[in-house]
Design a protein around this motif. Structure first.
Motif, PDB file in Angstrom:
ATOM      1  N   VAL A  72       5.611  62.570 -35.304  1.00 43.22           N
ATOM      2  CA  VAL A  72       4.211  62.181 -35.250  1.00 43.22           C
ATOM      3  C   VAL A  72       3.518  62.922 -34.119  1.00 43.22           C
ATOM      4  CG1 VAL A  72       2.608  60.237 -35.138  1.00 43.22           C
ATOM      5  CG2 VAL A  72       4.905  59.896 -36.060  1.00 43.22           C
ATOM      6  N   HIS A  73       2.327  63.433 -34.391  1.00 42.97           N
ATOM      7  CA  HIS A  73       1.539  64.143 -33.388  1.00 42.97           C
ATOM      8  C   HIS A  73       0.436  63.212 -32.871  1.00 42.97           C
ATOM      9  CE1 HIS A  73       3.338  68.028 -34.490  1.00 42.97           C
ATOM     10  NE2 HIS A  73       3.296  67.572 -35.729  1.00 42.97           N
ATOM     11  N   TYR A  74       0.277  63.121 -31.556  1.00 41.65           N
ATOM     12  CA  TYR A  74      -0.768  62.296 -30.951  1.00 41.65           C
ATOM     13  C   TYR A  74      -1.742  63.178 -30.197  1.00 41.65           C
ATOM     14  CZ  TYR A  74       2.250  58.404 -32.084  1.00 41.65           C
ATOM     15  OH  TYR A  74       3.022  57.496 -32.761  1.00 41.65           O
ATOM     16  N   TYR A  75      -3.027  62.885 -30.357  1.00 42.71           N
ATOM     17  CA  TYR A  75      -4.089  63.627 -29.681  1.00 42.71           C
ATOM     18  C   TYR A  75      -4.669  62.719 -28.598  1.00 42.71           C
ATOM     19  CZ  TYR A  75      -3.590  66.731 -33.678  1.00 42.71           C
ATOM     20  OH  TYR A  75      -3.076  67.570 -34.625  1.00 42.71           O
ATOM     21  N   MET A  76      -4.019  62.688 -27.447  1.00 44.56           N
ATOM     22  CA  MET A  76      -4.383  61.740 -26.398  1.00 44.56           C
ATOM     23  C   MET A  76      -5.774  62.002 -25.835  1.00 44.56           C
ATOM     24  SD  MET A  76      -1.765  59.832 -26.499  1.00 44.56           S
ATOM     25  CE  MET A  76      -2.015  58.769 -25.091  1.00 44.56           C
ATOM     26  N   SER A  77      -6.244  63.239 -25.936  1.00 39.70           N
ATOM     27  CA  SER A  77      -7.576  63.537 -25.421  1.00 39.70           C
ATOM     28  C   SER A  77      -8.662  62.869 -26.266  1.00 39.70           C
ATOM     29  CB  SER A  77      -7.810  65.053 -25.384  1.00 39.70           C
ATOM     30  OG  SER A  77      -7.684  65.603 -26.685  1.00 39.70           O
ATOM     31  N   ASN A  78      -8.324  62.466 -27.488  1.00 37.62           N
ATOM     32  CA  ASN A  78      -9.292  61.795 -28.354  1.00 37.62           C
ATOM     33  C   ASN A  78      -9.240  60.274 -28.232  1.00 37.62           C
ATOM     34  OD1 ASN A  78     -10.032  64.290 -29.312  1.00 37.62           O
ATOM     35  ND2 ASN A  78      -8.785  64.172 -31.152  1.00 37.62           N
ATOM     36  N   LEU A  79      -8.283  59.751 -27.458  1.00 33.72           N
ATOM     37  CA  LEU A  79      -8.153  58.309 -27.293  1.00 33.72           C
ATOM     38  C   LEU A  79      -9.265  57.794 -26.383  1.00 33.72           C
ATOM     39  CD1 LEU A  79      -6.257  55.873 -27.928  1.00 33.72           C
ATOM     40  CD2 LEU A  79      -5.174  56.332 -25.722  1.00 33.72           C
ATOM     41  N   THR A  80      -9.970  56.761 -26.824  1.00 28.51           N
ATOM     42  CA  THR A  80     -11.079  56.228 -26.034  1.00 28.51           C
ATOM     43  C   THR A  80     -10.805  54.796 -25.612  1.00 28.51           C
ATOM     44  OG1 THR A  80     -12.267  55.428 -27.998  1.00 28.51           O
ATOM     45  CG2 THR A  80     -12.748  57.673 -27.246  1.00 28.51           C
ATOM     46  N   ALA A  81     -11.424  54.404 -24.516  1.00 28.93           N
ATOM     47  CA  ALA A  81     -11.480  53.007 -24.072  1.00 28.93           C
ATOM     48  C   ALA A  81     -12.903  52.820 -23.587  1.00 28.93           C
ATOM     49  CB  ALA A  81     -10.466  52.737 -22.967  1.00 28.93           C
ATOM     50  N   SER A  82     -13.765  52.361 -24.477  1.00 29.45           N
ATOM     51  CA  SER A  82     -15.198  52.422 -24.248  1.00 29.45           C
ATOM     52  C   SER A  82     -15.827  51.032 -24.171  1.00 29.45           C
ATOM     53  CB  SER A  82     -15.866  53.209 -25.382  1.00 29.45           C
ATOM     54  OG  SER A  82     -15.722  52.512 -26.612  1.00 29.45           O
ATOM     55  N   ALA A  83     -17.135  51.026 -23.930  1.00 31.21           N
ATOM     56  CA  ALA A  83     -17.879  49.779 -23.872  1.00 31.21           C
ATOM     57  C   ALA A  83     -18.115  49.170 -25.251  1.00 31.21           C
ATOM     58  CB  ALA A  83     -19.222  50.006 -23.170  1.00 31.21           C
ATOM     59  N   ASP A  84     -17.859  49.930 -26.293  1.00 31.61           N
ATOM     60  CA  ASP A  84     -18.024  49.424 -27.662  1.00 31.61           C
ATOM     61  C   ASP A  84     -16.725  49.667 -28.436  1.00 31.61           C
ATOM     62  OD1 ASP A  84     -18.952  48.453 -30.041  1.00 31.61           O
ATOM     63  OD2 ASP A  84     -20.618  49.868 -30.250  1.00 31.61           O
ATOM     64  N   PRO A  85     -15.689  48.894 -28.135  1.00 36.09           N
ATOM     65  CA  PRO A  85     -14.375  49.163 -28.715  1.00 36.09           C
ATOM     66  C   PRO A  85     -14.293  48.909 -30.210  1.00 36.09           C
ATOM     67  CG  PRO A  85     -14.346  47.095 -27.511  1.00 36.09           C
ATOM     68  CD  PRO A  85     -15.679  47.717 -27.245  1.00 36.09           C
ATOM     69  N   VAL A 313      -6.374  40.722  -8.073  1.00 34.53           N
ATOM     70  CA  VAL A 313      -6.722  40.117  -9.362  1.00 34.53           C
ATOM     71  C   VAL A 313      -5.628  39.153  -9.795  1.00 34.53           C
ATOM     72  CG1 VAL A 313      -8.112  42.067 -10.157  1.00 34.53           C
ATOM     73  CG2 VAL A 313      -5.672  41.997 -10.707  1.00 34.53           C
ATOM     74  N   GLY A 314      -6.049  38.146 -10.548  1.00 34.75           N
ATOM     75  CA  GLY A 314      -5.098  37.257 -11.190  1.00 34.75           C
ATOM     76  C   GLY A 314      -4.769  37.779 -12.576  1.00 34.75           C
ATOM     77  N   GLY A 315      -3.732  37.216 -13.180  1.00 33.95           N
ATOM     78  CA  GLY A 315      -3.286  37.720 -14.468  1.00 33.95           C
ATOM     79  C   GLY A 315      -3.411  36.736 -15.607  1.00 33.95           C
ATOM     80  N   THR A 316      -4.151  35.644 -15.406  1.00 28.71           N
ATOM     81  CA  THR A 316      -4.272  34.660 -16.481  1.00 28.71           C
ATOM     82  C   THR A 316      -4.982  35.261 -17.689  1.00 28.71           C
ATOM     83  OG1 THR A 316      -6.261  33.824 -15.373  1.00 28.71           O
ATOM     84  CG2 THR A 316      -4.202  32.620 -14.994  1.00 28.71           C
ATOM     85  N   ALA A 317      -6.007  36.057 -17.447  1.00 32.33           N
ATOM     86  CA  ALA A 317      -6.697  36.818 -18.498  1.00 32.33           C
ATOM     87  C   ALA A 317      -7.217  38.083 -17.826  1.00 32.33           C
ATOM     88  CB  ALA A 317      -7.841  36.020 -19.104  1.00 32.33           C
ATOM     89  N   LEU A 318      -6.563  39.199 -18.104  1.00 34.22           N
ATOM     90  CA  LEU A 318      -6.819  40.434 -17.367  1.00 34.22           C
ATOM     91  C   LEU A 318      -6.878  41.586 -18.359  1.00 34.22           C
ATOM     92  CD1 LEU A 318      -6.860  42.024 -14.602  1.00 34.22           C
ATOM     93  CD2 LEU A 318      -4.366  42.070 -14.777  1.00 34.22           C
ATOM     94  N   LEU A 319      -8.036  42.245 -18.443  1.00 36.59           N
ATOM     95  CA  LEU A 319      -8.189  43.377 -19.357  1.00 36.59           C
ATOM     96  C   LEU A 319      -8.063  44.679 -18.569  1.00 36.59           C
ATOM     97  CD1 LEU A 319      -8.787  44.123 -22.354  1.00 36.59           C
ATOM     98  CD2 LEU A 319     -11.169  44.451 -21.656  1.00 36.59           C
ATOM     99  N   VAL A 320      -7.170  45.551 -19.048  1.00 29.47           N
ATOM    100  CA  VAL A 320      -6.857  46.799 -18.343  1.00 29.47           C
ATOM    101  C   VAL A 320      -6.960  47.959 -19.333  1.00 29.47           C
ATOM    102  CG1 VAL A 320      -5.125  48.035 -16.989  1.00 29.47           C
ATOM    103  CG2 VAL A 320      -5.245  45.530 -16.872  1.00 29.47           C
ATOM    104  N   LYS A 321      -7.634  49.038 -18.927  1.00 32.75           N
ATOM    105  CA  LYS A 321      -7.595  50.241 -19.741  1.00 32.75           C
ATOM    106  C   LYS A 321      -6.162  50.770 -19.741  1.00 32.75           C
ATOM    107  CE  LYS A 321     -12.393  51.800 -19.460  1.00 32.75           C
ATOM    108  NZ  LYS A 321     -13.305  52.939 -19.236  1.00 32.75           N
ATOM    109  N   ALA A 322      -5.661  51.128 -20.912  1.00 33.63           N
ATOM    110  CA  ALA A 322      -4.266  51.541 -21.021  1.00 33.63           C
ATOM    111  C   ALA A 322      -3.951  52.730 -20.119  1.00 33.63           C
ATOM    112  CB  ALA A 322      -3.927  51.871 -22.471  1.00 33.63           C
ATOM    113  N   ASP A 323      -4.934  53.568 -19.853  1.00 33.47           N
ATOM    114  CA  ASP A 323      -4.706  54.739 -18.999  1.00 33.47           C
ATOM    115  C   ASP A 323      -4.338  54.336 -17.574  1.00 33.47           C
ATOM    116  OD1 ASP A 323      -5.036  56.590 -20.956  1.00 33.47           O
ATOM    117  OD2 ASP A 323      -7.097  57.135 -20.442  1.00 33.47           O
ATOM    118  N   VAL A 324      -4.771  53.161 -17.136  1.00 35.63           N
ATOM    119  CA  VAL A 324      -4.398  52.695 -15.795  1.00 35.63           C
ATOM    120  C   VAL A 324      -2.885  52.491 -15.737  1.00 35.63           C
ATOM    121  CG1 VAL A 324      -4.691  50.853 -14.096  1.00 35.63           C
ATOM    122  CG2 VAL A 324      -6.644  51.600 -15.472  1.00 35.63           C
ATOM    123  N   HIS A 325      -2.334  51.853 -16.761  1.00 35.63           N
ATOM    124  CA  HIS A 325      -0.883  51.666 -16.814  1.00 35.63           C
ATOM    125  C   HIS A 325      -0.170  52.998 -17.022  1.00 35.63           C
ATOM    126  CE1 HIS A 325      -0.863  47.390 -16.471  1.00 35.63           C
ATOM    127  NE2 HIS A 325      -1.478  47.154 -17.617  1.00 35.63           N
TER     128      HIS A 325
END
Length: 369
Positions: A72-85, A313-325
């Motif tokens: 499988v080929h992945y185009y990571m440059s096209n992966l988005t994490a935007s304000a309108d997911p 930050v707490g982790g009870t409900a925490l939204l993270v852009k995958a790129d941070v991880h």
């Protein structure tokens, strides 16, 4: 002797044909991006255990021949994490360390309005009696939700069983919050979070939502609301509903004190600590005088979109852009600048150039035992 010719009067058909082939090939190369923004030649479901973890894996029949792992080929440059997911069809991975199963948590999960076909779920369950009970209850809920007749099916569900037991004798709220249990409990929680993250994070994941198993109430648009701020790390305020014994009426109180802005006092305390000691929040015997988001709530109801920059930050409900991880920010199970688990994660992310944010007037609610 014929005269010397310096140039051809015309171009041969072979040359024209070659030029056309090169032109068509170049155009195809430029515009041959896959239908999906990040993936090409992948099916809707995985056919091999070595397939990407972001795709559901369907086992073949025992007597059937196992197909080879896909390429499988992945185009990571096209992966988005935007304000309108939703509009950008961004995939969300919801991860939950699960020591106890609360039906209210599962119902709350099902009521999320984010398209379920874009959501993958991941759970990690500790070894032991309580873990076994939670696993059985989760299995029942998953089987019902993921059935062919269900309209609330998720893209995939991954369940991990730990090979170690919880360091606490039981998972009651009072036991979990004893100060003497915090370092061992949160170190174990960090290891569980990291195991779950590293196992399930796929190359098509845009967002990771960490959602504790005892969060039983949140807005149905939780994912869209948090993502709309387009922050790398963002956390709502976690409160708890209870009945006030003084008035015998329903009331709310702060629950998660791990979302904060640092203070000079806390920094001075840390400077005097041993390298393996950790600072803890919410205990009178360790007064840090940090500004806690739990107490930043505007009276009479404030703007739910109000943002504050946080150091922990707490982790009870925490939204993270995958790129941070993907950059390497994880949950330290050791003293990291005298912080551990989710607070240590915020510090590690900041060292990597990512800022954490909180929404003091936007609430999720924790189960009240």
């Amino acid at each position: 002797m014929p005269p010397f010719r310096t140039a051809r009067r015309g171009t041969s058909p072979i040359t024209i044909g070659l030029l056309l082939m090169l032109t068509v090939g170049f155009i195809y190369f430029l515009f041959s991006a896959p239908d999906s923004p990040t993936i090409r030649s992948a099916t809707k479901s995985a056919t091999n255990a070595l397939s990407p973890p972001s795709l559901p894996f369907i086992k073949s029949k025992s007597d059937g021949q196992q197909p080879p792992p896909p390429v499988v080929h992945y185009y990571m440059s096209n992966l988005t994490a935007s304000a309108d997911p939703v509009a950008n069809r961004e995939t969300v991975l919801i991860l939950t360390p699960l020591a106890r199963f609360y039906p209210e948590y599962w119902e709350n999960l099902l009521h999320l309005t984010y398209p379920h076909e874009l959501i993958s779920l991941g759970f990690i369950i500790p070894k032991g009696k309580e873990g076994n009970a939670a696993f059985q209850q989760l299995q029942v809920a998953v089987s019902k939700t993921q059935s062919k007749s269900s309209k609330k099916r998720f893209a995939s569900v991954t369940i991990l069983r730990q090979d170690t037991e919880s360091p606490l004798p039981n998972q009651s709220e009072s036991e979990r919050h004893k100060m003497e249990n915090q370092k061992a409990r949160r170190a174990a929680m960090s290891k569980a979070r990291n195991s779950l993250l590293f196992t399930t994070l796929g190359p098509t994941t845009s967002w990771v939502l960490w959602l504790d198993s005892d969060i039983v109430e949140s807005p149905k648009t939780l994912i869209q609301d948090l993502a709309s701020h387009n922050k790398p790390i963002i956390v709502p305020n976690c409160f708890q509903r209870y009945r006030d014994p003084q008035t015998n009426t329903p009331a709310v109180r702060p629950y998660d004190f791990n979302s904060w802005v640092d203070s000079p006092t806390a920094q001075q305390l840390a400077a005097k600590m041993g390298k393996d000691d950790i600072l803890l929040e919410g205990y009178s015997s360790m007064a840090t005088y940090r500004s806690l988001m739990a107490y930043m709530v505007d009276e009479n109801g404030g703007d739910t979109n109000k943002e504050v920059e946080l150091d922990g930050v707490g982790g009870t409900a925490l939204l993270v852009k995958a790129d941070v991880h993907r950059d390497g920010a994880m949950f330290p199970p050791f003293a990291f600048y005298h912080l551990i688990e989710t607070e240590g994660f915020a510090r590690m992310a900041k060292r990597l150039g990512w800022t954490s944010w909180g929404l003091p007037n936007y609430f999720v609610y924790h189960y009240n035992e």
